[in-house]
Design an enzyme around this catalytic site. Structure first.
Site, PDB file in Angstrom:
ATOM      1  N   ALA A 119      81.214  45.097 -34.605  1.00  0.00           N
ATOM      2  CA  ALA A 119      81.422  46.281 -35.435  1.00  0.00           C
ATOM      3  C   ALA A 119      80.389  46.427 -36.541  1.00  0.00           C
ATOM      4  O   ALA A 119      80.020  47.544 -36.913  1.00  0.00           O
ATOM      5  CB  ALA A 119      82.829  46.241 -36.037  1.00  0.00           C
ATOM      6  N   ARG A 147      88.557  44.921 -40.197  1.00  0.00           N
ATOM      7  CA  ARG A 147      89.165  44.014 -41.169  1.00  0.00           C
ATOM      8  C   ARG A 147      88.336  43.821 -42.432  1.00  0.00           C
ATOM      9  O   ARG A 147      88.727  43.057 -43.311  1.00  0.00           O
ATOM     10  CB  ARG A 147      89.418  42.655 -40.509  1.00  0.00           C
ATOM     11  CG  ARG A 147      90.420  42.708 -39.373  1.00  0.00           C
ATOM     12  CD  ARG A 147      90.666  41.322 -38.799  1.00  0.00           C
ATOM     13  NE  ARG A 147      91.691  41.312 -37.765  1.00  0.00           N
ATOM     14  CZ  ARG A 147      91.463  41.521 -36.479  1.00  0.00           C
ATOM     15  NH1 ARG A 147      90.217  41.735 -36.056  1.00  0.00           N
ATOM     16  NH2 ARG A 147      92.440  41.501 -35.609  1.00  0.00           N
ATOM     17  N   GLN A 155      81.093  44.696 -28.286  1.00  0.00           N
ATOM     18  CA  GLN A 155      82.516  44.874 -28.561  1.00  0.00           C
ATOM     19  C   GLN A 155      82.788  46.285 -29.067  1.00  0.00           C
ATOM     20  O   GLN A 155      83.949  46.668 -29.222  1.00  0.00           O
ATOM     21  CB  GLN A 155      82.972  43.853 -29.606  1.00  0.00           C
ATOM     22  CG  GLN A 155      82.815  42.410 -29.166  1.00  0.00           C
ATOM     23  CD  GLN A 155      83.132  41.430 -30.280  1.00  0.00           C
ATOM     24  OE1 GLN A 155      82.822  41.669 -31.448  1.00  0.00           O
ATOM     25  NE2 GLN A 155      83.767  40.327 -29.929  1.00  0.00           N
ATOM     26  N   ASP A 173      81.796  52.802 -29.627  1.00  0.00           N
ATOM     27  CA  ASP A 173      81.273  54.051 -30.185  1.00  0.00           C
ATOM     28  C   ASP A 173      80.161  54.705 -29.372  1.00  0.00           C
ATOM     29  O   ASP A 173      79.758  55.836 -29.655  1.00  0.00           O
ATOM     30  CB  ASP A 173      80.779  53.830 -31.619  1.00  0.00           C
ATOM     31  CG  ASP A 173      79.817  52.644 -31.742  1.00  0.00           C
ATOM     32  OD1 ASP A 173      78.916  52.503 -30.887  1.00  0.00           O
ATOM     33  OD2 ASP A 173      79.968  51.857 -32.694  1.00  0.00           O
ATOM     34  N   HIS A 207      84.950  46.115 -24.583  1.00  0.00           N
ATOM     35  CA  HIS A 207      86.177  46.713 -25.109  1.00  0.00           C
ATOM     36  C   HIS A 207      86.326  48.167 -24.657  1.00  0.00           C
ATOM     37  O   HIS A 207      87.147  48.903 -25.206  1.00  0.00           O
ATOM     38  CB  HIS A 207      86.213  46.636 -26.636  1.00  0.00           C
ATOM     39  CG  HIS A 207      86.457  45.255 -27.148  1.00  0.00           C
ATOM     40  ND1 HIS A 207      86.381  44.928 -28.490  1.00  0.00           N
ATOM     41  CD2 HIS A 207      86.791  44.103 -26.513  1.00  0.00           C
ATOM     42  CE1 HIS A 207      86.640  43.640 -28.648  1.00  0.00           C
ATOM     43  NE2 HIS A 207      86.890  43.119 -27.467  1.00  0.00           N
ATOM     44  N   CYS A 265      94.448  59.733 -18.394  1.00  0.00           N
ATOM     45  CA  CYS A 265      95.899  59.849 -18.378  1.00  0.00           C
ATOM     46  C   CYS A 265      96.473  58.536 -17.874  1.00  0.00           C
ATOM     47  O   CYS A 265      96.034  58.018 -16.847  1.00  0.00           O
ATOM     48  CB  CYS A 265      96.318  61.004 -17.476  1.00  0.00           C
ATOM     49  SG  CYS A 265      98.112  61.114 -17.215  1.00  0.00           S
ATOM     50  N   CYS A 268      98.569  59.682 -14.191  1.00  0.00           N
ATOM     51  CA  CYS A 268      97.860  60.049 -12.956  1.00  0.00           C
ATOM     52  C   CYS A 268      96.447  59.488 -12.887  1.00  0.00           C
ATOM     53  O   CYS A 268      95.769  59.628 -11.876  1.00  0.00           O
ATOM     54  CB  CYS A 268      97.836  61.574 -12.797  1.00  0.00           C
ATOM     55  SG  CYS A 268      96.735  62.442 -13.955  1.00  0.00           S
ATOM     56  N   CYS A 289      98.022  65.206 -20.756  1.00  0.00           N
ATOM     57  CA  CYS A 289      97.215  65.451 -19.568  1.00  0.00           C
ATOM     58  C   CYS A 289      97.482  66.867 -19.070  1.00  0.00           C
ATOM     59  O   CYS A 289      98.635  67.283 -18.912  1.00  0.00           O
ATOM     60  CB  CYS A 289      97.569  64.437 -18.495  1.00  0.00           C
ATOM     61  SG  CYS A 289      96.802  64.740 -16.889  1.00  0.00           S
TER      62      CYS A 289
END
Length: 204
Positions: free
Chosen positions: A32, A44, A111, A114, A131, A139, A142, A164
């Site tokens: 991050a 954090r 990780q 973005d 990640h 959805c 489906c 959805c």
């Protein structure tokens, strides 16, 4: 003492730079911190999302997300706020692109969700998003998938928790929530890059 600490830090940076410059193959792991300069808060840290909004962790937990409409509504508003900041790749993202242009980057495991490595111009085949990514949403019923921007526009138009359009199911971004498995393909590619490199660089 401060001067000696600064000198030691500078020396460490210079040694690391020399290792990367001499390497014939480099694998990278980013977190991050590489995107905070783009205006994307970490989780954090002192200004982190979970630090400032203790209840926000629920929005990243699959059990809460699927069962709590208010959690989903908060999460969609937060996604719109971050998207409206129009974050751009930082100097750090561009420096990693330079490794690729040198022909020494064997893999970039991130990780982050973005998409800034892609925005910087990194080859998608070298970027392993362990990640997931917030660029797509799907959805949970489906499994239909669309660009997240489609749902962000619906939120801006007044839908607090856009379902959805095909089946009415709950929609979530294609990111890994607490309680979900990490994507095997991205993990395997990341491990292969780490095993193949001369230097493993961790950033952020």
């Amino acid at each position: 003492m401060a001067a000696r600490h600064g000198s030691s830090h500078d020396d460490a940076v210079e040694r690391a730079a020399a290792l990367v410059a001499a390497a014939s193959s480099v694998a990278v792991l980013t977190g991050a911190g590489i995107s905070t300069a783009a205006g994307i808060p970490d989780f954090r840290g002192p200004n982190g999302i979970w630090t400032k909004h203790p209840g926000a962790e629920k929005a990243s937990t699959i059990a809460h997300y699927l069962t709590d409409e208010e959690t989903r509504q908060w999460a969609w508003q937060r996604r719109v706020q971050l998207a409206d900041l129009s974050p751009q790749p930082t100097a750090a993202h561009l420096s990693l692109l330079h490794l690729e242009q040198r022909g020494v980057l064997v893999g970039l495991a991130t990780q982050n969700i973005d998409g800034l490595h892609h925005a910087a111009g990194s080859d998608p085949s070298l970027v392993h998003e362990v990640h997931g990514s917030n660029r797509l949403s799907h959805c949970v019923s489906c499994r239909g998938e669309w660009p997240t921007s489609v749902f962000l526009d619906r939120v801006r138009a007044g839908e607090a928790d856009p379902p959805c359009a095909d089946c009415g199911g709950i929609v979530k971004p294609a990111v890994v929530f607490f309680g979900e498995m990490l994507p095997r393909a991205a993990l395997d590619a990341s491990m292969a890059a780490a095993e193949a490199c001369d230097v493993l660089l961790a950033a952020g």
